[in-house]
Design a protein around this motif. Structure first.
Motif: not given
Length: 141
Positions: A1-10, A64-73
């Motif tokens: 399983m995986s997740y993608r958050f990079a487009s939202g973080a950008a 903060p955005v990358v760390a928060g997105g990664y952590g919550m993802g």
């Protein structure tokens, strides 16, 4: 399983500066700040400030955005309830307020106003990241 958050973080990093400026404008107008009449009348100035805030906000929001997105993802990957947007908003608000408190002194009795400004910006950016985050086990949305 995986997740993608990079487009939202950008997207959230690009929106962080303008969101901060607009939250600041709302705060200035709501709390009868001295000089608010002059500050609130220059719509062209506010728009220019918003445009110039994009690169500065993106740089400040990067970590903060990358760390928060990664952590919550990651939490959403292991705990489905953590995918709920309300939790993302709360996490963003806590992270935004904590970042301000880490760099500010606690001697100001009006400290809640800037903490609220950073918390609101953090919550909005977290919700932007959540909007674009996808997990591999989700149905296509």
């Amino acid at each position: 399983m995986s997740y993608r958050f990079a487009s939202g973080a950008a997207l959230a990093m690009l929106a962080a500066g303008p969101v901060f400026v607009l939250n600041l404008m709302v705060g200035v107008l709501l709390y009868d700040t001295p000089g608010a009449e002059e500050f609130g009348t220059g719509l062209a100035g506010v728009l220019m400030l918003t445009i110039f805030a994009i690169p500065f906000g993106a740089v400040i929001a990067l970590l903060p955005v990358v760390a928060g997105g990664y952590g919550m993802g990651w939490l959403g990957l292991h705990w489905t309830l953590a995918r709920h947007p309300a939790l993302w908003g709360v996490a963003g608000a806590v992270l935004g307020g904590a970042i301000f408190l880490a760099f500010a002194g606690f001697d100001d009795p009006e400290l809640w106003k800037p903490v609220a400004l950073f918390a609101a910006t953090g919550a909005i950016c977290a919700l932007i990241v959540r909007y674009r985050t996808r997990w591999s086990d989700e149905d296509s949305v």
